[in-house]
Design an enzyme around this catalytic site. Structure first.
Site, short mmCIF file in Angstrom:
data_model
loop_
_atom_site.label_atom_id
_atom_site.label_comp_id
_atom_site.label_asym_id
_atom_site.label_seq_id
_atom_site.Cartn_x
_atom_site.Cartn_y
_atom_site.Cartn_z
N GLU A 40 0.81 -1.22 0.00
CA GLU A 40 0.00 0.00 0.00
C GLU A 40 0.85 1.27 0.00
OE1 GLU A 40 -3.74 -0.45 2.51
OE2 GLU A 40 -2.44 -1.98 3.38
N SER A 168 -6.46 -2.88 1.42
CA SER A 168 -6.76 -2.27 0.11
C SER A 168 -7.18 -3.27 -0.95
CB SER A 168 -5.55 -1.46 -0.38
OG SER A 168 -5.29 -0.38 0.48
N TYR A 238 -9.37 3.86 -4.77
CA TYR A 238 -8.50 5.03 -4.69
C TYR A 238 -8.46 5.93 -5.92
CZ TYR A 238 -6.85 2.42 -0.67
OH TYR A 238 -6.80 1.74 0.52
N ARG A 277 -11.27 2.48 11.56
CA ARG A 277 -12.42 2.39 10.65
C ARG A 277 -12.80 0.92 10.49
NH1 ARG A 277 -10.49 3.02 5.65
NH2 ARG A 277 -11.29 1.00 4.99
N ASP A 279 -14.91 -1.94 8.60
CA ASP A 279 -15.61 -2.25 7.36
C ASP A 279 -16.65 -3.32 7.65
OD1 ASP A 279 -14.01 -0.46 6.01
OD2 ASP A 279 -12.53 -1.96 5.44
N GLU A 293 -13.25 -6.14 8.75
CA GLU A 293 -11.92 -5.86 9.28
C GLU A 293 -11.90 -4.49 9.94
OE1 GLU A 293 -9.03 -4.56 5.90
OE2 GLU A 293 -10.32 -6.12 5.03
N ASN A 295 -9.41 -1.12 10.36
CA ASN A 295 -8.24 -0.38 9.88
C ASN A 295 -7.79 0.56 11.00
OD1 ASN A 295 -8.34 -0.94 6.71
ND2 ASN A 295 -10.42 -0.62 7.44
N GLY A 299 -6.88 5.51 5.54
CA GLY A 299 -6.40 6.38 4.47
C GLY A 299 -6.85 7.82 4.67
#
Length: 337
Positions: A40, A168, A238, A277, A279, A293, A295, A299
């Site tokens: 990433e 990602s 992205y 964050r 998901d 998951e 994070n 990002g």
């Protein structure tokens, strides 16, 4: 209004209040860690440069430090007073850089060593969540010797195969038959020694940022993600302008509240701090949310989700960045408590 929603209003107000009273000189010389060596790296450079620009625009003495081009031990030569971690994936989001910063006595943004190490590993994360009674898709760890038919029998089809320690959507495959499993495994195993297969939940793809620590942690607004062809891959995350992000989601208030409460519980179970964050997939048949998951170094690009949720709560990108950095002022106090 749910407790989560009520907290949201106070978070936005508290951010504005705390920034109004913030002495920028107290932040000192700030390092923005970016780049790194993970898959990433490209996204980390985008995040880090956005953070760097925002901090400088606010008047912070901020400097970039690329851990992919320089040995991380050289951080000590920079005389940073604190650092903003804009690294994603391994060697940045997995507890390794956090451990180094702990040894150096440098305050840093985001979760600590243990929470970072737990959250980067999707298998261990699931084990923690399951032990806390939190919903997450059924899974198995794959090896080259796995019985593919048995995996399909256990998880059903379609199913998802991905590296356990990558983000990602790198190395991720949506598998629709047992014959596709060997190739999906090889793709994921090329990026990580640990590979996970999990039941594919069909429904709405959602994400929910969390801010704060312990009992003061709060959920930000939920975001619904609608990628082209229902494929939220690396490009669509992205670089694509076709992916749609809905905030508010358009879901019923009680559904949003349930997702926020699940994300908050997931964050606390892993011991995360400052921000993260979660998901989530919302099963279209049952209406039940499932955790995918967590994070711990989200990002901060132009397509990133935490800034979107913060904006919905009344906080602009640069203020979000500055607030996250300001949380490091309390780290030594928290450690001594």
């Amino acid at each position: 209004m749910s407790k989560v929603g009520a907290n949201l209003i106070s978070w936005g107000d508290r951010v504005k209040s705390s920034l109004a009273g913030l002495d920028l000189k107290s932040l000192g010389r700030v390092g923005v860690l970016l780049g790194g060596k993970s898959g990433e790296r490209e996204i980390s450079l985008m995040s880090g440069n956005g953070v760097l620009e925002a901090l400088r625009a606010k008047g912070v003495d901020a400097h970039a430090f690329d851990t992919g081009l320089r040995c991380p031990t050289e951080i000590v030569k920079e005389n940073f007073d604190r650092v903003f971690i804009s690294l994603h994936g391994r060697f940045g989001e997995d507890g390794t850089i956090q451990g180094l910063l702990e040894l150096l006595g440098l305050p840093y943004t985001g979760s600590g060593v243990l929470a970072s190490a737990l959250a980067i590993d999707k298998i261990v994360t699931k084990q923690v969540w399951i032990s806390n009674g939190l919903a997450t898709p059924e899974y198995v760890e794959l090896t080259a010797d796995s019985n593919w038919n048995a995996v399909v029998k256990h998880l059903g089809l379609p199913l998802i195969v991905k590296p356990a320690n990558e983000g990602s959507s790198l190395g991720l495959t949506k598998v629709k038959s047992a014959e596709e499993l060997p190739a999906a495994y090889r793709l994921a195993a090329g990026l990580d020694k640990k590979v996970i297969a999990e039941t594919c939940i069909i429904g709405d793809e959602l994400t929910c940022p969390i801010v704060g620590q312990g009992n003061t942690a709060e959920a930000l607004p939920v975001i619904k993600i609608i990628p082209p062809q229902a494929n939220y891959d690396f490009h669509n995350k992205y670089f694509s302008d076709e992916t749609q992000y809905l905030c508010p989601t358009g879901l019923a208030p009680e559904v949003n509240a349930a997702i926020q409460e699940l994300a908050l519980a997931a964050y606390k179970a892993l011991g995360c701090r400052t921000w993260g964050r979660a998901d989530v997939m919302l099963d279209q048949k049952t209406g039940k949310p499932y955790l995918l998951e967590m994070n711990t170094s989200p990002g901060m690009t132009s397509h990133s989700l935490v800034p979107m949720a913060a904006k919905a709560a009344g906080i602009e990108y640069a203020d979000l960045v500055l607030w996250l950095l300001s949380q490091t002022l309390h780290q030594k106090e928290d450690a001594a408590a």
